[in-house]
Design a protein around this motif. Structure first.
Motif, PDB file in Angstrom:
ATOM      1  N   MET A 117       0.214   7.408   3.739  1.00 34.74           N
ATOM      2  CA  MET A 117       0.949   6.938   2.574  1.00 34.74           C
ATOM      3  C   MET A 117       2.365   7.521   2.560  1.00 34.74           C
ATOM      4  N   HIS A 161      -3.998  -0.374   8.188  1.00 32.30           N
ATOM      5  CA  HIS A 161      -3.682   0.830   7.417  1.00 32.30           C
ATOM      6  C   HIS A 161      -2.432   0.611   6.570  1.00 32.30           C
ATOM      7  N   ARG A 164      -3.223  -1.346   3.447  1.00 36.22           N
ATOM      8  CA  ARG A 164      -3.895  -0.529   2.433  1.00 36.22           C
ATOM      9  C   ARG A 164      -2.897   0.404   1.739  1.00 36.22           C
ATOM     10  N   VAL A 165      -1.980   0.976   2.523  1.00 34.41           N
ATOM     11  CA  VAL A 165      -0.994   1.897   1.944  1.00 34.41           C
ATOM     12  C   VAL A 165      -0.028   1.151   1.026  1.00 34.41           C
ATOM     13  N   ARG A 167      -0.690  -1.418  -0.733  1.00 33.76           N
ATOM     14  CA  ARG A 167      -1.450  -1.651  -1.977  1.00 33.76           C
ATOM     15  C   ARG A 167      -1.468  -0.379  -2.818  1.00 33.76           C
ATOM     16  N   ASP A 168      -1.695   0.764  -2.163  1.00 29.21           N
ATOM     17  CA  ASP A 168      -1.735   2.033  -2.901  1.00 29.21           C
ATOM     18  C   ASP A 168      -0.373   2.345  -3.522  1.00 29.21           C
ATOM     19  N   GLU A 171       0.077   0.305  -6.564  1.00 30.03           N
ATOM     20  CA  GLU A 171      -0.726   0.796  -7.680  1.00 30.03           C
ATOM     21  C   GLU A 171      -0.122   2.042  -8.327  1.00 30.03           C
ATOM     22  N   THR A 172       0.669   2.808  -7.583  1.00 32.84           N
ATOM     23  CA  THR A 172       1.351   3.957  -8.187  1.00 32.84           C
ATOM     24  C   THR A 172       2.494   3.504  -9.088  1.00 32.84           C
TER      25      THR A 172
END
Length: 206
Positions: A117, A161, A164-165, A167-168, A171-172
């Motif tokens: 991330m 990967h 996914r990062v 997306r993370d 979300e932050t």
């Protein structure tokens, strides 16, 4: 020049250097064996694409357009005359190659010292600042004409990967990447997550 065009081949004799005016260009290093390639740098508007080829007449890597690009052409003979007659310009050109080298070192740091991330956040923070310097950021948003696989190549990660990062990070609440455009909602948070320190870009230089 359209995207995906090879602008300079590895070990090809060069007689001119190119200043990027619009678009994005990537540097790629290829293996000697099975044809694997690695994205090792990105050039943004305002960068000299192949100034390294001026003193040595060739490059040890391939230069390829990532998107449609527009460039200014500087024959090496003209650069040699400018270097001979203008010491201030010589130092400015030298400074550009030094910053290029600093960016290369920083990419090595990103992949070697940070985790998933943080790597992507760090990369996006770098692109945000460099494109702001090029006046290519509008209302905290900028085009990033890269696939998730290319972002993964820049960050030493798989495209799965990276997906996914991203997306993370969304979300932050710090940034969103959609249709190859990045919108920064919280620049301080993005830089904090990415452990990003912009001093290597020498932004204080005139």
């Amino acid at each position: 020049m359209p995207g995906k065009t090879v602008i300079a081949h590895r070990n090809e004799p060069l007689s001119e250097s190119l200043l990027l005016a619009e678009g994005m260009i990537g540097r790629h290093v290829a293996s000697a064996g099975e044809g694997a390639t690695q994205l090792v740098a990105l050039q943004v508007p305002g960068d000299f694409v192949d100034l390294h080829g001026f003193p040595i007449g060739t490059l040890d890597h391939e230069v390829r357009a990532v998107s449609d690009v527009r460039m200014a052409v500087f024959p090496h003979a003209a650069l040699a005359e400018l270097v001979r007659t203008d010491p201030g310009l010589t130092i400015a050109l030298w400074g550009m190659t030094i910053i290029d080298a600093a960016i290369h070192r920083y990419w090595s740091f990103r992949i070697g010292a940070l985790r998933g991330m943080a790597r992507v956040a760090n990369f996006l923070a770098e692109m945000d600042i460099r494109l702001r310097q090029a006046n290519a950021v509008i209302r905290s948003s900028f085009d990033l004409p890269l696939t998730q696989a290319q972002i993964g190549a820049a960050c030493g990660m798989t495209s799965v990967h990276v997906n996914r990062v991203l997306r993370d990070l969304r979300e932050t609440g710090c940034c969103v990447m959609r249709n190859r455009r990045v919108s920064i909602h919280d620049r301080d948070a993005l830089q904090r997550i990415g452990q990003f320190d912009p001093t290597f870009l020498q932004l204080h230089r005139p």
